[in-house]
Every structure is written in structure tokens, then in C-alpha cells.
Design a protein around this motif. Structure first.
Motif, PDB file in Angstrom:
ATOM      1  N   ARG A 136       0.836  -1.180   0.019  1.00 32.26           N
ATOM      2  CA  ARG A 136      -0.103  -0.045  -0.051  1.00 32.26           C
ATOM      3  C   ARG A 136       0.925   1.426   0.044  1.00 32.26           C
ATOM      4  O   ARG A 136       0.563   2.372  -0.527  1.00 32.26           O
ATOM      5  N   ALA A 182       1.928   1.554  -3.506  1.00 31.35           N
ATOM      6  CA  ALA A 182       0.539   2.158  -4.240  1.00 31.35           C
ATOM      7  C   ALA A 182       0.416   3.787  -3.861  1.00 31.35           C
ATOM      8  O   ALA A 182       0.236   4.599  -4.924  1.00 31.35           O
ATOM      9  N   ARG A 183       0.701   4.162  -2.738  1.00 27.06           N
ATOM     10  CA  ARG A 183       0.394   5.639  -2.580  1.00 27.06           C
ATOM     11  C   ARG A 183       1.254   6.680  -3.561  1.00 27.06           C
ATOM     12  O   ARG A 183       0.895   7.606  -3.768  1.00 27.06           O
ATOM     13  N   ARG A 193      -0.578   6.383  -6.623  1.00 24.99           N
ATOM     14  CA  ARG A 193      -2.133   6.694  -6.485  1.00 24.99           C
ATOM     15  C   ARG A 193      -2.365   8.125  -7.204  1.00 24.99           C
ATOM     16  O   ARG A 193      -3.643   8.128  -7.903  1.00 24.99           O
ATOM     17  N   TYR A 253      -2.694   7.609 -10.882  1.00 29.78           N
ATOM     18  CA  TYR A 253      -3.624   6.859 -11.117  1.00 29.78           C
ATOM     19  C   TYR A 253      -5.078   7.510 -11.131  1.00 29.78           C
ATOM     20  O   TYR A 253      -5.991   7.324 -11.996  1.00 29.78           O
ATOM     21  N   ARG A 254      -5.190   8.436 -10.067  1.00 30.95           N
ATOM     22  CA  ARG A 254      -6.710   9.083  -9.968  1.00 30.95           C
ATOM     23  C   ARG A 254      -7.084  10.064 -10.605  1.00 30.95           C
ATOM     24  O   ARG A 254      -7.959  10.587 -10.776  1.00 30.95           O
ATOM     25  N   LYS A 310      -3.430   3.893 -16.679  1.00 30.13           N
ATOM     26  CA  LYS A 310      -3.865   3.153 -15.412  1.00 30.13           C
ATOM     27  C   LYS A 310      -3.553   1.670 -15.359  1.00 30.13           C
ATOM     28  O   LYS A 310      -2.875   1.080 -14.644  1.00 30.13           O
ATOM     29  N   SER A 346      -0.703   0.094 -12.935  1.00 31.32           N
ATOM     30  CA  SER A 346      -0.713  -1.157 -11.992  1.00 31.32           C
ATOM     31  C   SER A 346       0.389  -2.226 -12.490  1.00 31.32           C
ATOM     32  O   SER A 346       0.618  -2.807 -11.708  1.00 31.32           O
ATOM     33  N   LEU A 352      -4.817   0.925  -6.066  1.00 31.67           N
ATOM     34  CA  LEU A 352      -4.613   2.005  -6.445  1.00 31.67           C
ATOM     35  C   LEU A 352      -5.774   2.737  -6.492  1.00 31.67           C
ATOM     36  O   LEU A 352      -5.947   4.097  -6.294  1.00 31.67           O
ATOM     37  N   ARG A 353      -6.994   2.127  -6.587  1.00 33.47           N
ATOM     38  CA  ARG A 353      -8.400   2.670  -6.374  1.00 33.47           C
ATOM     39  C   ARG A 353      -8.858   3.212  -4.984  1.00 33.47           C
ATOM     40  O   ARG A 353      -9.886   3.756  -4.806  1.00 33.47           O
ATOM     41  N   THR A 358      -5.612   6.140   1.945  1.00 25.72           N
ATOM     42  CA  THR A 358      -4.862   7.204   1.350  1.00 25.72           C
ATOM     43  C   THR A 358      -4.176   7.715   2.523  1.00 25.72           C
ATOM     44  O   THR A 358      -4.286   7.587   3.795  1.00 25.72           O
TER      45      THR A 358
END
Length: 153
Positions: free
Chosen positions: A83, A86-87, A90, A93-94, A103, A107, A147-148, A153
Motif C-alpha cells: 500500500r 501504491a500511494r 495513486r 492513477y486517480r 492506469k 498497475s 490504487l483505486r 490514502t
């Protein structure tokens, strides 16, 4: 005269067996055609060890990412590190300007990073042991999910 050489057409015999070519039923067609999902195809295509028996892992290490739900996986050190990685990705990604293709690539990048630091993607088998996920698309889907997520967060 000409009529003596003419042969009359054969009269059909009503009692003779007809030779009929049977059409295969839908059931026969279904049995003959094997449908393989895209993930199964990718798994077989990508796995160099497809024929090798899977080796169960009793204790995942701190770099491993565990597939599953609940406290066990959420609190696992490897999932927390996953995680954290991923941050870092992110925000991109967002971003609404990020395309689906981008995206997808983000991933894949997350999966690559986990593997680069020695992590494995593991899922629990019916026997209670952990097994490495050989299917790249399943690993990438796990990465897309994290990621979603809003929760971490």
C-alpha cells in the motif's frame, strides 16, 4: 425409335432405409469446443512453471503481498508495504486525465516494483498453505484495486 433408349427414373422404395446425415446437437458442439478465459490463456502463456507442482508456503515473508480480505491480510507487513508503494502512484492513477491504458501501465508498474524488492503475490489454498499467484493479470488486478482504494490514502 428414340423412346426405346430412354430409361425411366427409379421409383423410390418407401420401405428402404434413408441415409440421413445427423447434425450435431448443441450439446455435442458444447462438448467439442472448450472455452478458455483470457486470464486462463494468459496464465498458461505466461507461466513457465505451468506444469510444475505448486509448493505451499507455511509462513509468508514480510515482502509478500497476501490476497484476501480481513485483518490478516490488512495487517500483514508485506501488504502494508504494498500500500505504501501504491500511494506513490495513486495520485497519477486517480487523475482524471489519466487514460485507461496509463492506469493499466501504472498497475503493471506496481506489480513490477513489488517483484523488484523480492515480494511475491500469494493466495491461500484450500489446505491452509499460501501459493504464489502465477497469473499476471490477477496480480495486476490486485494492484489496480489498491490504487483505486480510498481507505488507505
Amino acid at each position: 425409335s428414340l423412346h426405346h433408349n430412354t430409361v425411366a427414373p427409379p421409383i423410390p422404395n418407401q420401405h428402404a432405409e434413408k441415409s440421413v446425415t445427423a447434425k450435431p446437437s448443441n450439446k455435442d458442439k458444447m462438448q467439442k469446443s472448450t472455452t478458455v478465459s483470457r486470464s486462463q490463456y494468459q496464465h498458461a502463456k505466461n507461466s513457465s512453471e505451468a506444469d510444475a507442482p505448486a509448493v505451499g508456503i507455511e509462513r509468508p515473508n514480510d515482502l509478500d503481498v497476501l490476497r484476501g480480505r480481513g485483518g490478516l491480510t490488512n495487517r500483514h507487513v508485506g501488504n502494508m508495504r504494498f500500500r505504501d508503494e501504491a500511494r506513490k502512484l495513486r495520485v497519477a492513477y486517480r487523475d482524471q486525465a489519466t487514460s485507461r491504458r496509463e492506469k493499466y501501465l501504472l498497475s503493471k508498474e506496481l506489480v513490477k516494483r513489488v517483484r523488484e524488492y523480492g515480494g511475491r503475490f500469494l493466495e491461500m489454498g484450500a489446505d491452509g498453505l499460501w501459493y504464489e499467484m502465477k497469473c499476471e493479470s490477477a496480480c495486476r488486478k490486485k494492484a489496480s484495486q489498491v490504487l483505486r482504494e480510498e481507505k488507505w490514502t
